[in-house]
Write a protein that holds these residues in place. Sequence first.
Motif, PDB file in Angstrom:
ATOM      1  N   THR A 119       0.819  -1.209   0.000  1.00 28.61           N
ATOM      2  CA  THR A 119       0.000   0.000   0.000  1.00 28.61           C
ATOM      3  C   THR A 119       0.855   1.261   0.000  1.00 28.61           C
ATOM      4  O   THR A 119       0.347   2.348  -0.201  1.00 28.61           O
ATOM      5  CB  THR A 119      -0.895   0.033   1.257  1.00 28.61           C
ATOM      6  OG1 THR A 119      -0.043   0.013   2.408  1.00 28.61           O
ATOM      7  CG2 THR A 119      -1.834  -1.148   1.307  1.00 28.61           C
ATOM      8  N   CYS A 120       2.179   1.117   0.211  1.00 28.90           N
ATOM      9  CA  CYS A 120       3.029   2.308   0.355  1.00 28.90           C
ATOM     10  C   CYS A 120       3.419   2.904  -0.991  1.00 28.90           C
ATOM     11  O   CYS A 120       3.552   4.113  -1.118  1.00 28.90           O
ATOM     12  CB  CYS A 120       4.273   1.964   1.167  1.00 28.90           C
ATOM     13  SG  CYS A 120       5.143   0.510   0.561  1.00 28.90           S
ATOM     14  N   CYS A 121       3.654   2.051  -2.000  1.00 30.56           N
ATOM     15  CA  CYS A 121       4.094   2.536  -3.312  1.00 30.56           C
ATOM     16  C   CYS A 121       3.343   1.760  -4.388  1.00 30.56           C
ATOM     17  O   CYS A 121       2.768   0.719  -4.116  1.00 30.56           O
ATOM     18  CB  CYS A 121       5.585   2.271  -3.547  1.00 30.56           C
ATOM     19  SG  CYS A 121       6.683   2.871  -2.270  1.00 30.56           S
ATOM     20  N   THR A 122       3.389   2.276  -5.611  1.00 27.04           N
ATOM     21  CA  THR A 122       2.829   1.525  -6.743  1.00 27.04           C
ATOM     22  C   THR A 122       3.849   1.521  -7.872  1.00 27.04           C
ATOM     23  O   THR A 122       4.805   2.295  -7.852  1.00 27.04           O
ATOM     24  CB  THR A 122       1.531   2.165  -7.281  1.00 27.04           C
ATOM     25  OG1 THR A 122       1.821   3.539  -7.542  1.00 27.04           O
ATOM     26  CG2 THR A 122       0.387   2.028  -6.307  1.00 27.04           C
ATOM     27  N   GLY A 125       7.800   2.364  -8.050  1.00 29.78           N
ATOM     28  CA  GLY A 125       8.242   2.895  -6.765  1.00 29.78           C
ATOM     29  C   GLY A 125       8.671   1.800  -5.810  1.00 29.78           C
ATOM     30  O   GLY A 125       8.161   0.683  -5.857  1.00 29.78           O
ATOM     31  N   VAL A 126       9.632   2.110  -4.972  1.00 29.85           N
ATOM     32  CA  VAL A 126      10.040   1.179  -3.915  1.00 29.85           C
ATOM     33  C   VAL A 126      10.582   1.998  -2.751  1.00 29.85           C
ATOM     34  O   VAL A 126      11.227   3.024  -2.954  1.00 29.85           O
ATOM     35  CB  VAL A 126      11.072   0.136  -4.430  1.00 29.85           C
ATOM     36  CG1 VAL A 126      12.267   0.784  -5.065  1.00 29.85           C
ATOM     37  CG2 VAL A 126      11.519  -0.810  -3.322  1.00 29.85           C
ATOM     38  N   CYS A 127      10.234   1.585  -1.531  1.00 31.89           N
ATOM     39  CA  CYS A 127      10.698   2.306  -0.349  1.00 31.89           C
ATOM     40  C   CYS A 127      11.090   1.269   0.708  1.00 31.89           C
ATOM     41  O   CYS A 127      10.849   0.080   0.521  1.00 31.89           O
ATOM     42  CB  CYS A 127       9.604   3.247   0.161  1.00 31.89           C
ATOM     43  SG  CYS A 127       8.253   2.390   0.983  1.00 31.89           S
ATOM     44  N   PRO A 128      11.704   1.692   1.815  1.00 28.52           N
ATOM     45  CA  PRO A 128      12.124   0.710   2.822  1.00 28.52           C
ATOM     46  C   PRO A 128      10.969  -0.156   3.329  1.00 28.52           C
ATOM     47  O   PRO A 128      11.167  -1.306   3.701  1.00 28.52           O
ATOM     48  CB  PRO A 128      12.691   1.575   3.943  1.00 28.52           C
ATOM     49  CG  PRO A 128      13.121   2.832   3.267  1.00 28.52           C
ATOM     50  CD  PRO A 128      12.136   3.055   2.161  1.00 28.52           C
ATOM     51  N   LYS A 129       9.744   0.397   3.319  1.00 31.88           N
ATOM     52  CA  LYS A 129       8.600  -0.387   3.803  1.00 31.88           C
ATOM     53  C   LYS A 129       8.318  -1.568   2.874  1.00 31.88           C
ATOM     54  O   LYS A 129       8.182  -2.701   3.321  1.00 31.88           O
ATOM     55  CB  LYS A 129       7.350   0.496   3.887  1.00 31.88           C
ATOM     56  CG  LYS A 129       7.370   1.485   5.030  1.00 31.88           C
ATOM     57  CD  LYS A 129       6.075   2.271   5.028  1.00 31.88           C
ATOM     58  CE  LYS A 129       6.112   3.371   6.072  1.00 31.88           C
ATOM     59  NZ  LYS A 129       4.930   4.233   5.971  1.00 31.88           N
ATOM     60  N   CYS A 130       8.192  -1.307   1.575  1.00 27.68           N
ATOM     61  CA  CYS A 130       7.845  -2.434   0.694  1.00 27.68           C
ATOM     62  C   CYS A 130       9.063  -3.300   0.377  1.00 27.68           C
ATOM     63  O   CYS A 130       8.912  -4.453  -0.037  1.00 27.68           O
ATOM     64  CB  CYS A 130       7.093  -1.999  -0.559  1.00 27.68           C
ATOM     65  SG  CYS A 130       7.797  -0.684  -1.527  1.00 27.68           S
ATOM     66  N   TRP A 131      10.263  -2.771   0.578  1.00 28.58           N
ATOM     67  CA  TRP A 131      11.452  -3.604   0.381  1.00 28.58           C
ATOM     68  C   TRP A 131      11.404  -4.833   1.294  1.00 28.58           C
ATOM     69  O   TRP A 131      11.981  -5.874   1.008  1.00 28.58           O
ATOM     70  CB  TRP A 131      12.725  -2.781   0.621  1.00 28.58           C
ATOM     71  CG  TRP A 131      13.964  -3.573   0.361  1.00 28.58           C
ATOM     72  CD1 TRP A 131      14.844  -4.052   1.276  1.00 28.58           C
ATOM     73  CD2 TRP A 131      14.442  -4.026  -0.922  1.00 28.58           C
ATOM     74  NE1 TRP A 131      15.835  -4.769   0.659  1.00 28.58           N
ATOM     75  CE2 TRP A 131      15.612  -4.770  -0.692  1.00 28.58           C
ATOM     76  CE3 TRP A 131      13.975  -3.872  -2.242  1.00 28.58           C
ATOM     77  CZ2 TRP A 131      16.336  -5.365  -1.724  1.00 28.58           C
ATOM     78  CZ3 TRP A 131      14.696  -4.464  -3.266  1.00 28.58           C
ATOM     79  CH2 TRP A 131      15.857  -5.190  -3.004  1.00 28.58           C
TER      80      TRP A 131
HETATM   81 ZN   LIG Z   1       6.981   1.310  -0.656  1.00 26.79          ZN
END
Ligand SMILES: [Zn+2]
Length: 418
Positions: A119-122, A125-131
């Motif tokens: 839900t954090c990126c689509t 996109g990639v961030c530490p949460k979805c990593w």
């Molecule tokens: Zn993310």
Amino acid sequence: MSASLYNEDSLPDLLPIYYKRLFPHTALHKWLCYGDPNVSNRREISFTLVGDIYLRYQSFENAEDFAQALHKRFPVKIDIGAIYKQRLESSGSYSSSKTPVEREIVFDIDMTDYDDVRTCCTGAGVCPKCWKFMVIACKILDGALREDFGFENILWVFSGRRGIHCWVADKKARILDDNQRSAIAEYLTLLRGGLVVRKVKFFNMHAATERALKVIDEYFEKSILVEQDILGTYERLDAFLGNIDEGFSPLFRDAMTKVQTSVERWKAFVNTFQTLQREQKIPKHYRYMVEEMKFYYAYPRLDINVTKSLNHLLKAPFCIHPKSGKVSVPFKPKFIEHFDPDAVPTVSQLLDEINTYDAKTKAQEKDLAENSQTSVKIKDYKKTSLLKYVTIFCEFLRGLQASAARNRAIKNGTVMEY
Ligand SMILES: [Zn+2]
């Protein structure tokens, strides 16, 4: 460092320098031939050139030949294919009679396959949460490959933007045919991108499933419930309940809508499940519903077509991702927790690092020259943050060499296999 900012338009200018000064072509070529010079002209290495020009079924006589092609063509992407039974022509011609005979088992995990649960990126996109989805996937797969299949020589590579690749390079893995590869892929697949198989269904808790569950449990509350907030809206709650049989879902919905946060809603789900189970209202085939739900949200989502076939191409390590400018670097699965995709260097950054290093040492070299001493020339990659990734790759090569030596000794009867 503003000078390091990567600009996609500058890639055609940066690649020739990258291939000339930094790309570890000797080590890469050594891997692809497994120390056998007769393999070099049978291994497919394909190039994608600027303007989407594909050169498939290329092979090279030796590392020097490979380097020359890189320096002449500076491909935007290098893909690695199978080792063929017959020699591939360096011109890239291909006849259908050529047979692929060997190939690492490969896995490709892409963040976009998690788009219905993250839900954090689509998209890209990639961030530490979805990593964290990649962290979980890497730990589960690496564990299964080592413990369930006994593989040892496994290379993990960051794709350069939003995914990870895995290469299983043990001899016994390389010689598997398409059917055997499919069997491994199926064994490791519980979810197919959330599209084909919507639900996870366990009938027995297999040891491998329990091991995977242990990994998921390490991350489930913080990464999936809190950070992804998978139950934080009514829409997400509906998606969650959509995985549960319609006969039961209203019972869960009632309990879960009485509270607000994802953590509270998950607890309400588990409590309701336990109550129903105590009252013997849960049929036997739903007894793993809680575990199945965790798997639905966190189990690795593999692109199994990549794994199933012997001659599927996969991008080589150390390529530059054209969009992010980042190097596709190897990493150690043991430390994936600390791997930060944001910290992976871009090609622009690496070239800046060389310049900074050279400027700093120039003055020192001048001093040495004045004192009639010669300076030691060091390789360009050692002047940059690429060094640690090349070191990881060389460790992987040493592991392969050790395995090959051990296999030879077993074959010659100088050691007993145990
Ligand atoms: Zn993310």
